[in-house]
Structures are given as structure tokens and as C-alpha cells.
Design a protein around this motif. Structure first.
Motif, PDB file in Angstrom:
ATOM      1  N   ARG A 126       5.869  -5.087  -4.030  1.00 22.11           N
ATOM      2  CA  ARG A 126       5.538  -5.341  -2.502  1.00 22.11           C
ATOM      3  C   ARG A 126       5.312  -4.035  -1.843  1.00 22.11           C
ATOM      4  NH1 ARG A 126      10.140  -9.106  -3.833  1.00 22.11           N
ATOM      5  NH2 ARG A 126      11.846  -7.519  -3.560  1.00 22.11           N
ATOM      6  N   LEU A 143      12.062  -7.834   1.133  1.00 23.37           N
ATOM      7  CA  LEU A 143      11.408  -6.563   0.833  1.00 23.37           C
ATOM      8  C   LEU A 143      11.970  -5.765  -0.235  1.00 23.37           C
ATOM      9  CD1 LEU A 143       8.983  -4.724   1.482  1.00 23.37           C
ATOM     10  CD2 LEU A 143      10.569  -3.758   3.177  1.00 23.37           C
ATOM     11  N   THR A 165       7.870 -10.325   4.954  1.00 21.68           N
ATOM     12  CA  THR A 165       8.752  -9.668   3.917  1.00 21.68           C
ATOM     13  C   THR A 165      10.126  -9.178   4.931  1.00 21.68           C
ATOM     14  OG1 THR A 165       7.511  -7.770   4.434  1.00 21.68           O
ATOM     15  CG2 THR A 165       7.266  -9.070   2.302  1.00 21.68           C
ATOM     16  N   TRP A 215       1.971  -3.175   0.510  1.00 21.51           N
ATOM     17  CA  TRP A 215       2.146  -2.658   1.884  1.00 21.51           C
ATOM     18  C   TRP A 215       1.304  -1.430   1.758  1.00 21.51           C
ATOM     19  CZ3 TRP A 215       7.604  -0.990   3.881  1.00 21.51           C
ATOM     20  CH2 TRP A 215       7.478  -0.579   5.161  1.00 21.51           C
TER      21      TRP A 215
END
Length: 238
Positions: free
Chosen positions: A107, A192, A129, A111
Motif C-alpha cells: 500500500r 493502511l 485507506t 502511495w
């Protein structure tokens, strides 16, 4: 005299964004000092030691202070407690991690990629998230669209090096050396940071207390009063 409380935000965030309405509440009866991460004026990659030393310097003449860290701010707070044990009096660590697992790293990598591209797509990703699924389901489409627009317009410069630092966080050696009262607060619906990594951080710190909020990675938005109550209750005992 009540020691000051230093607030340390997460990657890609600011004290204002990550702590929101909790700041006035936490400021009752104590000095609160917000310490944002360096922006684009810092060349090269960020290092945890530098952020920890910068945090301690922000306390100014205060001999002792407590630290409320959020997300990346938890790692900064832990490193500060290890490097400056004579200054840090207590830690409250919210939605942090001991080290990144593969799920979280995937994740974070996405990002980073999105930070180099379209801001609208980045905002949609961050909303999905940051918010816990139950909280997001309770928002209407207009509220969600407004939040996405706000995020797209306010992405802090210098976010990418901060996300990169989260991907390199490893408190395996630091956490067992923390020797101050510590409260670790997990965020049950976090999408997240894998919640198990926050629990692992608590387990690695000697004598750390554990509490949990029924939120995603945005407790200041989802449950500000409950977050403040946990922080205040803990600090009142030390």
C-alpha cells in the motif's frame, strides 16, 4: 507542573490534518507543541535519527515532555525516547508499527507512485485507506467527494520522502529499550497500517499499555473525543 505534550504527525500529513479538533482539547491544562515533518527544503532521504533530534529540539527549554505520535510519528517518538531518555517522560503511540509487513508495504509503494501522478486518483486512494470501512460506509457521496477534493488540494510537499521512511521503519532494536510509561493505541479498522503491526509494537515495548479505537487510520476524524479521552486518561496517571 504538567510537562508539555509534543504532537508528531504521520507521513504525508501535518499536525493540523492528523490531529484536527483534538489539539484544542489536549491543550487544556498543558502546553501543546506541534512538530511537522520537514518539507521539500530537506534534500535527500529522511532519517529517523534526524527527525527524533528535531522533535526534541522543538521542545525548547522544557526539561521533560510527553510525546503523542501518530503513524510515522510513533517511530519518531520511540527513537526520541531511546536517543534522549533524559527528556522524554512518556509516549502515546497511535496507529504505529514496529516494522512494515508485505501487505502494508504494498500500500505504501502504491502511495509513493500516486504521489507522482494524478492528484484526484491519489485522493481516492488515501480516502479508501485512511478511513475505516464502517465510517466510510456512513458517509454520503457528497461528503466523500468533498473530502477527496480537500485531500487533492492539500497534499503536503515533501510527502514522498516521508512515505519512503515509513517503508524503512524497523523498531526491532528500539522498542525493547523504551524505558518510559507508554500507551499504544491500535486502530481496529485500519486499512493502511496492518493492525497486527501496531499490536506488535505494543508487545515489544516493556510494560506498554494497550488500548484500541474502533476507527481506521483517521482517529481525529472518526473518533476525536474517544482518542482524547484515552490520551488524557493515560497522561493523568504519570
Amino acid at each position: 507542573m504538567t510537562p508539555p505534550l509534543l504532537l508528531v504527525p504521520g507521513a504525508g500529513g501535518t499536525v493540523r490534518a492528523n490531529f484536527g479538533s483534538t489539539v484544542p482539547a489536549l491543550s487544556r491544562g498543558r502546553q501543546v507543541i506541534g512538530v511537522d515533518h520537514p518539507g521539500p527544503e530537506v534534500a535527500g532521504r529522511l532519517e529517523l535519527d534526524d527527525l527524533a533530534d528535531r522533535l526534541v529540539a522543538a521542545a525548547g527549554p522544557a526539561e521533560e515532555f510527553a510525546v503523542l505520535g501518530f503513524s510515522l510519528g510513533c517511530a519518531v517518538a520511540v527513537r526520541a525516547a531511546v536517543r534522549h531518555p533524559d527528556r522524554v517522560r512518556a509516549l502515546v503511540l497511535t496507529a504505529g508499527l514496529d516494522k512494515v509487513d508485505a501487505e502494508t508495504d504494498a500500500r505504501l509503494a502504491r502511495w509513493q507512485r500516486l504521489l507522482r501522478g494524478d492528484r484526484a486518483e491519489l485522493a481516492r486512494f488515501l480516502v479508501s485507506t485512511a478511513l475505516g470501512e464502517p465510517f466510510q460506509r456512513g458517509m454520503d457521496p457528497v461528503q466523500l467527494a468533498g473530502l477527496e477534493e480537500l485531500i487533492a488540494a492539500t497534499v503536503p510537499e515533501g510527502s514522498e520522502p516521508q512515505v519512503d521512511l515509513v517503508r524503512r521503519v524497523d523498531l526491532t532494536d528500539d522498542a525493547p529499550r523504551v524505558a518510559v510509561p507508554t500507551l499504544v493505541i491500535g486502530t481496529k479498522h485500519d486499512r493502511l497500517i496492518t493492525p497486527a503491526r501496531t499490536r506488535a509494537l505494543a508487545d515489544a515495548i516493556p510494560g506498554a499499555r494497550w488500548a484500541e479505537l474502533a476507527t481506521g487510520h483517521a482517529p481525529a476524524l472518526e473518533a476525536p473525543r474517544e482518542w482524547v479521552a484515552l490520551v488524557e486518561g493515560f497522561l493523568a496517571e504519570i
